[in-house]
Scaffold this active site. Structure first.
Site, PDB file in Angstrom:
ATOM      1  N   SER A 192       0.872  -1.184   0.000  1.00  0.00           N
ATOM      2  CA  SER A 192       0.000   0.000   0.000  1.00  0.00           C
ATOM      3  C   SER A 192       0.902   1.225   0.000  1.00  0.00           C
ATOM      4  O   SER A 192       2.070   1.128   0.417  1.00  0.00           O
ATOM      5  CB  SER A 192      -0.849  -0.008   1.272  1.00  0.00           C
ATOM      6  OG  SER A 192      -1.469   1.251   1.468  1.00  0.00           O
ATOM      7  N   TYR A 240      -1.647  -0.887  10.430  1.00  0.00           N
ATOM      8  CA  TYR A 240      -1.828  -1.242   9.006  1.00  0.00           C
ATOM      9  C   TYR A 240      -0.557  -0.899   8.229  1.00  0.00           C
ATOM     10  O   TYR A 240      -0.021  -1.723   7.485  1.00  0.00           O
ATOM     11  CB  TYR A 240      -3.026  -0.493   8.425  1.00  0.00           C
ATOM     12  CG  TYR A 240      -3.261  -0.780   6.953  1.00  0.00           C
ATOM     13  CD1 TYR A 240      -3.778  -2.006   6.540  1.00  0.00           C
ATOM     14  CD2 TYR A 240      -2.963   0.168   5.966  1.00  0.00           C
ATOM     15  CE1 TYR A 240      -3.986  -2.284   5.190  1.00  0.00           C
ATOM     16  CE2 TYR A 240      -3.165  -0.096   4.617  1.00  0.00           C
ATOM     17  CZ  TYR A 240      -3.686  -1.324   4.240  1.00  0.00           C
ATOM     18  OH  TYR A 240      -3.886  -1.595   2.901  1.00  0.00           O
TER      19      TYR A 240
HETATM   20  P1  NDP Z   1     -11.361  -6.032  -0.285  1.00  0.00           P
HETATM   21  O1  NDP Z   1     -11.865  -5.871   1.099  1.00  0.00           O
HETATM   22  O2  NDP Z   1     -12.329  -5.891  -1.413  1.00  0.00           O
HETATM   23  O3  NDP Z   1     -10.586  -7.418  -0.438  1.00  0.00           O
HETATM   24  C1  NDP Z   1      -9.873  -8.006   0.616  1.00  0.00           C
HETATM   25  C2  NDP Z   1      -9.750  -9.484   0.319  1.00  0.00           C
HETATM   26  O4  NDP Z   1      -8.997 -10.112   1.353  1.00  0.00           O
HETATM   27  C3  NDP Z   1     -11.099 -10.172   0.257  1.00  0.00           C
HETATM   28  O5  NDP Z   1     -11.124 -11.056  -0.830  1.00  0.00           O
HETATM   29  C4  NDP Z   1     -11.146 -10.947   1.571  1.00  0.00           C
HETATM   30  O6  NDP Z   1     -11.890 -12.130   1.374  1.00  0.00           O
HETATM   31  C5  NDP Z   1      -9.680 -11.269   1.761  1.00  0.00           C
HETATM   32  N1  NDP Z   1      -9.358 -11.650   3.128  1.00  0.00           N
HETATM   33  C6  NDP Z   1      -9.477 -10.929   4.264  1.00  0.00           C
HETATM   34  N2  NDP Z   1      -9.115 -11.652   5.331  1.00  0.00           N
HETATM   35  C7  NDP Z   1      -8.755 -12.890   4.851  1.00  0.00           C
HETATM   36  C8  NDP Z   1      -8.289 -14.081   5.445  1.00  0.00           C
HETATM   37  N3  NDP Z   1      -8.117 -14.205   6.776  1.00  0.00           N
HETATM   38  N4  NDP Z   1      -8.025 -15.138   4.649  1.00  0.00           N
HETATM   39  C9  NDP Z   1      -8.190 -15.050   3.307  1.00  0.00           C
HETATM   40  N5  NDP Z   1      -8.632 -13.947   2.686  1.00  0.00           N
HETATM   41  C10 NDP Z   1      -8.902 -12.876   3.461  1.00  0.00           C
HETATM   42  O7  NDP Z   1     -10.202  -4.951  -0.424  1.00  0.00           O
HETATM   43  P2  NDP Z   1      -9.029  -4.747  -1.513  1.00  0.00           P
HETATM   44  O8  NDP Z   1      -9.297  -5.477  -2.741  1.00  0.00           O
HETATM   45  O9  NDP Z   1      -8.803  -3.299  -1.547  1.00  0.00           O
HETATM   46  O10 NDP Z   1      -7.812  -5.392  -0.721  1.00  0.00           O
HETATM   47  C11 NDP Z   1      -6.836  -6.216  -1.322  1.00  0.00           C
HETATM   48  C12 NDP Z   1      -5.472  -5.811  -0.806  1.00  0.00           C
HETATM   49  O11 NDP Z   1      -5.165  -4.496  -1.282  1.00  0.00           O
HETATM   50  C13 NDP Z   1      -5.343  -5.752   0.704  1.00  0.00           C
HETATM   51  O12 NDP Z   1      -4.127  -6.358   1.092  1.00  0.00           O
HETATM   52  C14 NDP Z   1      -5.295  -4.249   0.986  1.00  0.00           C
HETATM   53  O13 NDP Z   1      -4.586  -3.966   2.170  1.00  0.00           O
HETATM   54  C15 NDP Z   1      -4.584  -3.746  -0.251  1.00  0.00           C
HETATM   55  N6  NDP Z   1      -4.726  -2.337  -0.557  1.00  0.00           N
HETATM   56  C16 NDP Z   1      -5.928  -1.809  -0.913  1.00  0.00           C
HETATM   57  C17 NDP Z   1      -6.051  -0.459  -1.189  1.00  0.00           C
HETATM   58  C18 NDP Z   1      -7.362   0.161  -1.528  1.00  0.00           C
HETATM   59  O14 NDP Z   1      -7.429   1.390  -1.602  1.00  0.00           O
HETATM   60  N7  NDP Z   1      -8.416  -0.590  -1.761  1.00  0.00           N
HETATM   61  C19 NDP Z   1      -4.901   0.446  -1.145  1.00  0.00           C
HETATM   62  C20 NDP Z   1      -3.671  -0.221  -0.777  1.00  0.00           C
HETATM   63  C21 NDP Z   1      -3.597  -1.538  -0.506  1.00  0.00           C
HETATM   64  P3  NDP Z   1     -12.820 -12.863   2.469  1.00  0.00           P
HETATM   65  O15 NDP Z   1     -13.420 -11.803   3.341  1.00  0.00           O
HETATM   66  O16 NDP Z   1     -13.815 -13.568   1.601  1.00  0.00           O
HETATM   67  O17 NDP Z   1     -11.900 -13.798   3.183  1.00  0.00           O
END
Ligand code: NDP
Length: 247
Positions: free
Chosen positions: A140, A153
């Site tokens: 990020s 975070y």
């Molecule tokens: P979402 O919340 O849409 O996606 C997060 C994903 O992580 C979901 O598919 C969720 O699936 C999964 N997840 C969470 N906990 C677990 C777990 N214990 N085991 C397996 N899967 C898990 O957000 P984003 O797509 O934005 O996030 C994806 C990545 O991008 C993250 O690492 C986030 O920190 C990073 N990021 C996002 C930014 C943004 O602005 N959106 C900016 C910078 C970084 P489920 O709940 O079904 O398990």
């Protein structure tokens, strides 16, 4: 080349992971989707297959080593090998430290840090043996700069910078040629803000995302670009965000 590569994607049930799965599959990759919400994974895999792509899925909690191992095994048993893993699962329940949301602190460490370690541990023996492989991780911009409200975070995302670079260096030194790519996104419109429980932090972050947020497709195309490079070339760092966002 992306075509026929076998790519595991964690956090594939929404946002960046979902967009990446669909884009890579449309370019001929065989994708293996993992996350906890099975209904979403099934829908996404069905959509990919209806569009002529190849996708399988399995429930995955990245905090469990055995669940990571099982997803890697699914990739191997279905498609015969593993070429890349996109370590993307993560959560961002930001709040000031003084709010003492210690459960959120520990959850972020468990998923954003230990989840990555578990994924790498699951796939590394295969990559070492075949002397090739690609590890891609979602950090990020909070992994490059300090943001009040994001101490924990940000810490989990700063961790990736060191970890991914040492992984790349050691692999080069050991002659196993593992490529790495770390992506540092700014505001991307996904479900990420849903994990924030602190009211003031949520409304502040929501304001930023409403003003600047871009589509997760933008991150997907960076992942595709990294994978598409020739096998002898690794592009390690990508900072990607809205052109209008000062960060
Ligand atoms: P979402 O919340 O849409 O996606 C997060 C994903 O992580 C979901 O598919 C969720 O699936 C999964 N997840 C969470 N906990 C677990 C777990 N214990 N085991 C397996 N899967 C898990 O957000 P984003 O797509 O934005 O996030 C994806 C990545 O991008 C993250 O690492 C986030 O920190 C990073 N990021 C996002 C930014 C943004 O602005 N959106 C900016 C910078 C970084 P489920 O709940 O079904 O398990």
């Amino acid at each position: 080349m992306i075509e026929d590569k076998v790519v595991i994607i964690t956090g594939a049930s929404s946002g960046i992971g979902e967009a990446t799965a669909k884009l890579l599959a449309s370019k001929g990759a065989h994708v293996v989707l993992g996350a906890r919400r099975e209904d979403k994974l099934k829908r996404i895999a069905d959509e990919i297959e209806q569009d002529g792509g190849r996708a399988v899925w399995q429930a995955l909690d990245v905090t469990q080593q055995s669940a990571n191992d099982n997803v890697v095994e699914l990739a191997r048993s279905t498609f015969g090998r593993v070429d890349a893993i996109f370590l993307n699962a993560g959560l961002m329940p930001n709040s000031p430290l003084s709010a003492l949301k210690t459960d959120d602190w520990h959850r972020m460490v468990d998923v954003n840090v230990k989840g990555v370690l578990n994924g790498v541990a699951a796939v590394l023996p295969i990559f070492v043996k075949q002397k090739s492989g690609h590890v891609i991780a979602t950090s990020s911009v909070a992994g490059l700069k300090a943001y009040p409200g994001g101490a924990v975070y940000g810490g989990t995302k700063w961790f990736l910078r060191d970890f991914m670079e040492v992984l790349r260096m050691e692999s080069a030194m050991e002659g196993t040629n593992i490529r790495t790519a770390t992506i540092y996104p700014a505001a991307v419109n996904t479900e990420l803000l849903a994990t924030i429980s602190q009211k003031e932090t949520l409304s502040q972050m929501q304001g930023i995302y409403d003003m600047y947020g871009i589509s997760p497709d933008r991150i997907a195309s960076v992942v595709a670009f990294a994978i598409d490079q020739p096998e002898d070339t690794t592009i390690n760092e990508f900072t990607v965000g809205p052109a209008s966002q000062p960060w």
